[in-house]
Design a protein around this motif. Structure first.
Motif, PDB file in Angstrom:
ATOM      1  N   TYR A  99      87.213  38.290  20.540  1.00 58.75           N
ATOM      2  CA  TYR A  99      88.274  39.150  20.012  1.00 58.75           C
ATOM      3  C   TYR A  99      88.984  39.965  21.092  1.00 58.75           C
ATOM      4  O   TYR A  99      90.052  40.518  20.839  1.00 58.75           O
ATOM      5  N   LEU A 100      88.394  40.034  22.257  1.00 55.21           N
ATOM      6  CA  LEU A 100      88.949  40.823  23.355  1.00 55.21           C
ATOM      7  C   LEU A 100      88.696  40.071  24.645  1.00 55.21           C
ATOM      8  O   LEU A 100      87.556  39.659  24.922  1.00 55.21           O
ATOM      9  N   ALA A 101      89.757  39.871  25.433  1.00 56.43           N
ATOM     10  CA  ALA A 101      89.629  39.032  26.629  1.00 56.43           C
ATOM     11  C   ALA A 101      88.653  39.619  27.644  1.00 56.43           C
ATOM     12  O   ALA A 101      87.876  38.891  28.269  1.00 56.43           O
ATOM     13  N   ALA A 102      88.689  40.928  27.821  1.00 56.80           N
ATOM     14  CA  ALA A 102      87.838  41.560  28.826  1.00 56.80           C
ATOM     15  C   ALA A 102      87.636  43.026  28.474  1.00 56.80           C
ATOM     16  O   ALA A 102      88.375  43.597  27.668  1.00 56.80           O
ATOM     17  N   LEU A 103      86.625  43.620  29.070  1.00 55.17           N
ATOM     18  CA  LEU A 103      86.387  45.047  28.870  1.00 55.17           C
ATOM     19  C   LEU A 103      87.518  45.877  29.464  1.00 55.17           C
ATOM     20  O   LEU A 103      88.061  45.527  30.516  1.00 55.17           O
ATOM     21  N   PRO A 151      81.925  46.400  14.652  1.00 61.13           N
ATOM     22  CA  PRO A 151      81.182  46.016  15.868  1.00 61.13           C
ATOM     23  C   PRO A 151      80.594  47.245  16.557  1.00 61.13           C
ATOM     24  O   PRO A 151      81.070  47.704  17.603  1.00 61.13           O
ATOM     25  N   ILE A 152      79.529  47.799  15.974  1.00 57.66           N
ATOM     26  CA  ILE A 152      78.964  49.044  16.484  1.00 57.66           C
ATOM     27  C   ILE A 152      77.486  48.877  16.808  1.00 57.66           C
ATOM     28  O   ILE A 152      76.819  47.969  16.304  1.00 57.66           O
ATOM     29  N   LYS A 153      77.004  49.784  17.654  1.00 49.32           N
ATOM     30  CA  LYS A 153      75.593  49.814  18.007  1.00 49.32           C
ATOM     31  C   LYS A 153      74.834  50.666  16.991  1.00 49.32           C
ATOM     32  O   LYS A 153      75.405  51.540  16.351  1.00 49.32           O
ATOM     33  N   THR A 154      73.537  50.430  16.884  1.00 48.89           N
ATOM     34  CA  THR A 154      72.698  51.193  15.966  1.00 48.89           C
ATOM     35  C   THR A 154      72.241  52.486  16.628  1.00 48.89           C
ATOM     36  O   THR A 154      71.712  52.472  17.741  1.00 48.89           O
ATOM     37  N   VAL A 155      72.471  53.618  15.945  1.00 50.84           N
ATOM     38  CA  VAL A 155      72.016  54.917  16.440  1.00 50.84           C
ATOM     39  C   VAL A 155      71.354  55.665  15.285  1.00 50.84           C
ATOM     40  O   VAL A 155      71.434  55.253  14.128  1.00 50.84           O
ATOM     41  N   GLN A 167      83.326  56.244  26.853  1.00 50.70           N
ATOM     42  CA  GLN A 167      82.636  55.409  25.881  1.00 50.70           C
ATOM     43  C   GLN A 167      83.599  55.178  24.721  1.00 50.70           C
ATOM     44  O   GLN A 167      84.164  56.136  24.179  1.00 50.70           O
ATOM     45  N   TYR A 168      83.808  53.936  24.349  1.00 55.77           N
ATOM     46  CA  TYR A 168      84.671  53.618  23.215  1.00 55.77           C
ATOM     47  C   TYR A 168      83.854  53.753  21.928  1.00 55.77           C
ATOM     48  O   TYR A 168      82.753  53.217  21.819  1.00 55.77           O
ATOM     49  N   VAL A 169      84.414  54.477  20.970  1.00 57.92           N
ATOM     50  CA  VAL A 169      83.738  54.730  19.697  1.00 57.92           C
ATOM     51  C   VAL A 169      84.708  54.477  18.553  1.00 57.92           C
ATOM     52  O   VAL A 169      85.915  54.312  18.765  1.00 57.92           O
ATOM     53  N   ILE A 170      84.173  54.466  17.347  1.00 52.62           N
ATOM     54  CA  ILE A 170      85.007  54.350  16.155  1.00 52.62           C
ATOM     55  C   ILE A 170      84.942  55.667  15.398  1.00 52.62           C
ATOM     56  O   ILE A 170      83.858  56.178  15.093  1.00 52.62           O
ATOM     57  N   ARG A 194      92.839  46.441  17.837  1.00 59.01           N
ATOM     58  CA  ARG A 194      93.148  45.140  17.230  1.00 59.01           C
ATOM     59  C   ARG A 194      91.903  44.256  17.172  1.00 59.01           C
ATOM     60  O   ARG A 194      91.681  43.534  16.183  1.00 59.01           O
ATOM     61  N   ALA A 195      91.091  44.311  18.219  1.00 53.04           N
ATOM     62  CA  ALA A 195      89.874  43.503  18.256  1.00 53.04           C
ATOM     63  C   ALA A 195      88.894  43.956  17.165  1.00 53.04           C
ATOM     64  O   ALA A 195      88.275  43.122  16.495  1.00 53.04           O
ATOM     65  N   VAL A 196      88.758  45.254  16.993  1.00 49.64           N
ATOM     66  CA  VAL A 196      87.867  45.788  15.957  1.00 49.64           C
ATOM     67  C   VAL A 196      88.345  45.356  14.577  1.00 49.64           C
ATOM     68  O   VAL A 196      87.537  44.936  13.730  1.00 49.64           O
TER      69      VAL A 196
END
Length: 240
Positions: A87-91, A62-66, A103-106, A48-50
């Protein structure tokens, strides 16, 4: 691809997974339990946050560069700094950034961005093997188990035999290696059980990994394609 170049790329990718702001592992027993388990509620909360971030950002994720040639299963790492706290209260407790093993990924970032997990236990085992291969210049092959796939001679590599607990069952999965020096997790046991238990209709030549992706939150990372033979036995379906 040159084997040395591939191994260097693999080490960079795994280091990307294992680096960053990992939390302390001196947590309570309850916290350690939360860090080890897959919680569907957490996955849905991040999903939902994504989606909210993507809507507000005009379609960006919301991704990192690789690197572009990073393994597709670990290519789109979620950058929680872009999600928390707006968008997200906590990890999530099981996120690596909080000391967890996932690791959370898309997944399917282009068509239908879906939050999935990558098991970092597998990443750590792969890293150990790749580091040793870099030192020795080539993996120590032992027994050929399929075209272009071998077991490893861990004794010659100076390592204890390595395996990974399956994210899909109680099985421990072996790590094998391709002739290109690519260390991979052998998911055949889990795939065979899934096909047998659910009586899934599979055509020889069809990659089986989507069966796991569709049914579980954890991706079959560090793998090559699998299919079935005419006897419905799961086999590797890999060509360098």
């Amino acid at each position: 691809m040159n084997m040395k170049r591939w191994i260097i790329g693999s080490l960079i990718a795994v280091s990307c997974l294992l680096s960053g702001c990992g939390g302390s592992f001196s947590a309570s027993e309850e916290q350690q339990r939360l860090q080890q388990q897959v919680n569907p509620d957490d996955v849905q909360a991040v999903q939902r946050a994504v989606e909210a971030f993507q809507q507000d950002s005009g379609g960006l994720l919301p991704i990192k560069t690789v690197d572009n040639d990073t393994d597709i299963y670990i290519k789109y790492l979620i950058d929680f700094q872009k999600l928390v706290p707006t968008y997200l209260a906590a990890l999530p407790d099981n996120a690596y950034e909080k000391g967890g093993i996932y690791q959370y990924v898309i997944w399917d970032a282009e068509q239908s961005p879906t939050v999935k997990l990558v098991d970092l236990n597998a990443a750590e085992r792969i890293r150990e093997i790749n580091l040793r291969v870099m030192v020795q210049q080539y993996p120590a092959f032992q027994e050929q188990i399929a075209d272009y796939i071998y077991t490893l001679n861990y004794e010659r590599m100076g390592l204890e035999p390595l395996s990974v607990q399956s994210p899909y069952s109680t099985n421990y999965l072996p790590i094998v290696v391709t002739t290109q020096g690519q260390a991979i997790v052998d998911y055949r046991i889990d795939l065979q059980r899934l096909i047998d238990d659910m009586d899934i209709d599979i055509t020889p030549g069809e990659d089986l990994r989507p069966l796991l992706i569709e049914r579980f939150d954890v991706l079959p990372a560090y793998s090559v394609p699998y299919t079935v033979n005419e006897a419905r036995e799961v086999v590797f379906f890999y060509t360098p």
